[in-house]
Design a protein around this motif. Sequence first.
Motif, PDB file in Angstrom:
ATOM      1  N   ARG A   1       0.868  -1.120   0.032  1.00 50.86           N
ATOM      2  CA  ARG A   1      -0.006   0.028  -0.174  1.00 50.86           C
ATOM      3  C   ARG A   1       0.804   1.117  -0.374  1.00 50.86           C
ATOM      4  O   ARG A   1       0.594   2.500  -0.940  1.00 50.86           O
ATOM      5  CB  ARG A   1      -0.699   0.028   0.830  1.00 50.86           C
ATOM      6  CG  ARG A   1      -1.687   1.241   1.454  1.00 50.86           C
ATOM      7  CD  ARG A   1      -3.063   1.199   2.445  1.00 50.86           C
ATOM      8  NE  ARG A   1      -3.039   0.528   3.233  1.00 50.86           N
ATOM      9  CZ  ARG A   1      -2.451  -0.604   4.116  1.00 50.86           C
ATOM     10  NH1 ARG A   1      -3.182  -1.823   3.233  1.00 50.86           N
ATOM     11  NH2 ARG A   1      -2.039  -1.286   6.023  1.00 50.86           N
ATOM     12  N   LEU A   2       2.474   1.358   0.986  1.00 58.16           N
ATOM     13  CA  LEU A   2       3.127   2.489   0.536  1.00 58.16           C
ATOM     14  C   LEU A   2       3.274   2.744  -0.419  1.00 58.16           C
ATOM     15  O   LEU A   2       3.412   4.056  -0.711  1.00 58.16           O
ATOM     16  CB  LEU A   2       3.706   2.132   1.995  1.00 58.16           C
ATOM     17  CG  LEU A   2       5.032   3.303   2.400  1.00 58.16           C
ATOM     18  CD1 LEU A   2       4.810   4.384   2.754  1.00 58.16           C
ATOM     19  CD2 LEU A   2       5.860   2.537   2.419  1.00 58.16           C
ATOM     20  N   LEU A   3       3.805   1.279  -1.205  1.00 59.68           N
ATOM     21  CA  LEU A   3       4.504   1.932  -2.680  1.00 59.68           C
ATOM     22  C   LEU A   3       3.179   1.646  -3.737  1.00 59.68           C
ATOM     23  O   LEU A   3       3.838   1.849  -4.953  1.00 59.68           O
ATOM     24  CB  LEU A   3       5.527   0.579  -3.043  1.00 59.68           C
ATOM     25  CG  LEU A   3       6.179  -0.045  -2.121  1.00 59.68           C
ATOM     26  CD1 LEU A   3       6.985  -1.704  -2.363  1.00 59.68           C
ATOM     27  CD2 LEU A   3       7.849   1.075  -2.317  1.00 59.68           C
ATOM     28  N   GLY A   4       1.715   1.728  -3.066  1.00 56.48           N
ATOM     29  CA  GLY A   4       1.138   2.070  -4.849  1.00 56.48           C
ATOM     30  C   GLY A   4       1.444   0.673  -5.488  1.00 56.48           C
ATOM     31  O   GLY A   4       0.499   0.633  -6.635  1.00 56.48           O
ATOM     32  N   TRP A   5       1.341  -0.271  -4.661  1.00 53.75           N
ATOM     33  CA  TRP A   5       1.240  -1.656  -5.570  1.00 53.75           C
ATOM     34  C   TRP A   5      -0.390  -2.913  -5.544  1.00 53.75           C
ATOM     35  O   TRP A   5      -0.502  -1.754  -3.888  1.00 53.75           O
ATOM     36  CB  TRP A   5       2.341  -2.540  -5.426  1.00 53.75           C
ATOM     37  CG  TRP A   5       4.321  -2.760  -5.796  1.00 53.75           C
ATOM     38  CD1 TRP A   5       4.834  -1.401  -6.044  1.00 53.75           C
ATOM     39  CD2 TRP A   5       4.621  -2.929  -5.404  1.00 53.75           C
ATOM     40  NE1 TRP A   5       5.268  -0.982  -6.400  1.00 53.75           N
ATOM     41  CE2 TRP A   5       5.835  -2.717  -5.642  1.00 53.75           C
ATOM     42  CE3 TRP A   5       4.848  -4.587  -4.565  1.00 53.75           C
ATOM     43  CZ2 TRP A   5       7.414  -2.878  -5.085  1.00 53.75           C
ATOM     44  CZ3 TRP A   5       6.763  -4.660  -4.422  1.00 53.75           C
ATOM     45  CH2 TRP A   5       7.398  -3.980  -4.802  1.00 53.75           C
ATOM     46  N   ASP A   6      -0.691  -3.228  -5.931  1.00 53.89           N
ATOM     47  CA  ASP A   6      -1.817  -4.532  -5.310  1.00 53.89           C
ATOM     48  C   ASP A   6      -1.254  -4.727  -4.791  1.00 53.89           C
ATOM     49  O   ASP A   6      -0.654  -6.110  -4.093  1.00 53.89           O
ATOM     50  CB  ASP A   6      -1.886  -4.633  -7.140  1.00 53.89           C
ATOM     51  CG  ASP A   6      -3.625  -5.743  -6.623  1.00 53.89           C
ATOM     52  OD1 ASP A   6      -3.884  -5.837  -5.179  1.00 53.89           O
ATOM     53  OD2 ASP A   6      -3.841  -6.132  -7.960  1.00 53.89           O
TER      54      ASP A   6
ATOM     55  N   THR B   1       3.589 -11.261  -5.456  1.00 53.40           N
ATOM     56  CA  THR B   1       4.208 -10.381  -6.192  1.00 53.40           C
ATOM     57  C   THR B   1       6.064 -11.199  -6.419  1.00 53.40           C
ATOM     58  O   THR B   1       6.422 -11.662  -5.089  1.00 53.40           O
ATOM     59  CB  THR B   1       4.642  -8.708  -5.100  1.00 53.40           C
ATOM     60  OG1 THR B   1       3.637  -8.671  -5.495  1.00 53.40           O
ATOM     61  CG2 THR B   1       5.228  -7.583  -5.664  1.00 53.40           C
ATOM     62  N   LEU B   2       6.203 -10.622  -7.669  1.00 51.49           N
ATOM     63  CA  LEU B   2       7.670 -11.661  -8.161  1.00 51.49           C
ATOM     64  C   LEU B   2       8.482 -10.421  -8.427  1.00 51.49           C
ATOM     65  O   LEU B   2       8.269  -9.094  -8.863  1.00 51.49           O
ATOM     66  CB  LEU B   2       7.557 -12.618  -9.247  1.00 51.49           C
ATOM     67  CG  LEU B   2       8.680 -12.523  -9.951  1.00 51.49           C
ATOM     68  CD1 LEU B   2       9.768 -13.958  -9.322  1.00 51.49           C
ATOM     69  CD2 LEU B   2       8.372 -13.000 -11.473  1.00 51.49           C
TER      70      LEU B   2
ATOM     71  N   LEU C   1       0.960  -8.203 -17.672  1.00 53.74           N
ATOM     72  CA  LEU C   1       0.999  -8.230 -15.935  1.00 53.74           C
ATOM     73  C   LEU C   1       1.243  -7.086 -15.297  1.00 53.74           C
ATOM     74  O   LEU C   1       2.477  -5.785 -15.797  1.00 53.74           O
ATOM     75  CB  LEU C   1       2.016  -9.629 -15.476  1.00 53.74           C
ATOM     76  CG  LEU C   1       2.132 -10.587 -16.055  1.00 53.74           C
ATOM     77  CD1 LEU C   1       2.830 -11.512 -15.057  1.00 53.74           C
ATOM     78  CD2 LEU C   1       0.556 -11.340 -15.840  1.00 53.74           C
ATOM     79  N   PRO C   2       1.119  -6.418 -14.356  1.00 56.28           N
ATOM     80  CA  PRO C   2       0.884  -5.592 -13.604  1.00 56.28           C
ATOM     81  C   PRO C   2       2.235  -5.733 -13.280  1.00 56.28           C
ATOM     82  O   PRO C   2       3.179  -6.108 -12.827  1.00 56.28           O
ATOM     83  CB  PRO C   2       0.463  -5.510 -12.436  1.00 56.28           C
ATOM     84  CG  PRO C   2      -0.605  -6.750 -12.801  1.00 56.28           C
ATOM     85  CD  PRO C   2      -0.513  -7.244 -13.298  1.00 56.28           C
ATOM     86  N   VAL C   3       2.569  -3.964 -13.786  1.00 53.53           N
ATOM     87  CA  VAL C   3       4.549  -4.104 -13.429  1.00 53.53           C
ATOM     88  C   VAL C   3       4.551  -3.104 -12.718  1.00 53.53           C
ATOM     89  O   VAL C   3       3.991  -1.922 -12.914  1.00 53.53           O
ATOM     90  CB  VAL C   3       4.734  -4.168 -15.342  1.00 53.53           C
ATOM     91  CG1 VAL C   3       4.813  -3.245 -15.636  1.00 53.53           C
ATOM     92  CG2 VAL C   3       6.756  -4.597 -14.849  1.00 53.53           C
TER      93      VAL C   3
END
Length: 428
Positions: free
Chosen positions: A209-214, A219-220, A268-270
């Motif tokens: 959440r802090l990084l703005g990721w899903d 996560t890889l 893929l989301p990246v």
Amino acid sequence: MMSENTISGTQRKKVLILTADAGFGHRTAAIAVADALGRNYPECHVVISNPLEYEQTPAFLRKQQSDYDRIVLGLPDLYKFGYQASDASVPAAIMERALTILLYDAIRTALKRYQPDVIVTTYPLYQAPLSAVFSIQRKSVPLLTVVTDLGTVHRIWFHEGADICFVPNQAVKDLALEAGLQEEKIRITGIPVNPQFSDLPADKREIRRLLGWDEERITLLAVGSKRAPNLNQMLNCVNHSRLPLQLALVAGGYDPLYEEFQNTKWHLPVHLYNFTREMPLLMGAADCALGKAGGLFVTEAMACGLPLVIVDVLPGQEEGNASFVIDGEAGELADTPEKVLEVLFHWLEDDAALLEERKKRARLLGRPLAAFEIAAAAWQAAQHGPVTMAESRLLGRAGLVDLLGRYGVKTGEGSSGDTEISKPRGIR
């Protein structure tokens, strides 16, 4: 105004950390120890220095840092042969004599300039010349050596002149014993990593959440550099796999790789990064990692409990790093794109049951507090500081003076030409 060497009238203890820039791991380990010292012992004065950059160091040795990548990538078989051929008692002894001659002036310059109460070295080539300077000057400084490889470790790391040799695991301790190091000098701590690894929240979703990721997606994290030429080829298969992943890709400051990342159409989301100082945060947010078997990458991943997909292994020390992960069931070797997909499919099936098992194994191998253990030992050693050497420890001194003299190395006190050091953030 207080001088930089005093706090409230009390003499500050000076810690000199010697390192090199042949690869990322040596300096990163040095910075980790320095940061741990800064956190727990703010009253000490810490300096990180690289004697290979001093003008007293012969040009070909200064150049070998930049040649490291070219040799290990362009001539891997030759590099492996040289590594293995020198990893025996007689060749290692010859190498140490040569290093004493070549680096004596630079090491003496460092000691004269910084006058440390304790020395920590994260690079093995300095121990023999340090011992020579101690012997010539009849005064020794406590010397702590930090081994930065996990399995295939060259015997030149294990020098009798070190007061403590910090090793990553039992297998490397056994190598140190085989090389003749006294058991009381060996301590198993792991390789020091950024102290931030010990501060990470347990909940990965919080970091994402802090990084703005899903926050919910597995996560890889893939980490590259110019020493990982096949990384993008491996990722291309993952990109077209329809696996339920998001990718975080770090180019390691290698601009051509970062441009490839930017020019790829990702299915893929990246999340793309070129160079980042937030690797602890990225690793803390990931579920698994993909990259080469460098000691730094492997150690940091294990400190975060991240299982590894190893796609590249350079000959020599990286072979031991890969074995450490695979034998510990914390990762797998996947040297083709098809193998990468096979590993990931197996890890993710049955609600990622195998991935969770690999995470548990990685956590068992990880040692996120190694930097603090080494910092504590350095601080304790600094309280004793330099001591006059007993006559029994000066045996062979005359022969050493003669050896250096025959090669034009002066053993007097005069020295000039120090170079400025490189200081990481937060180090005074």
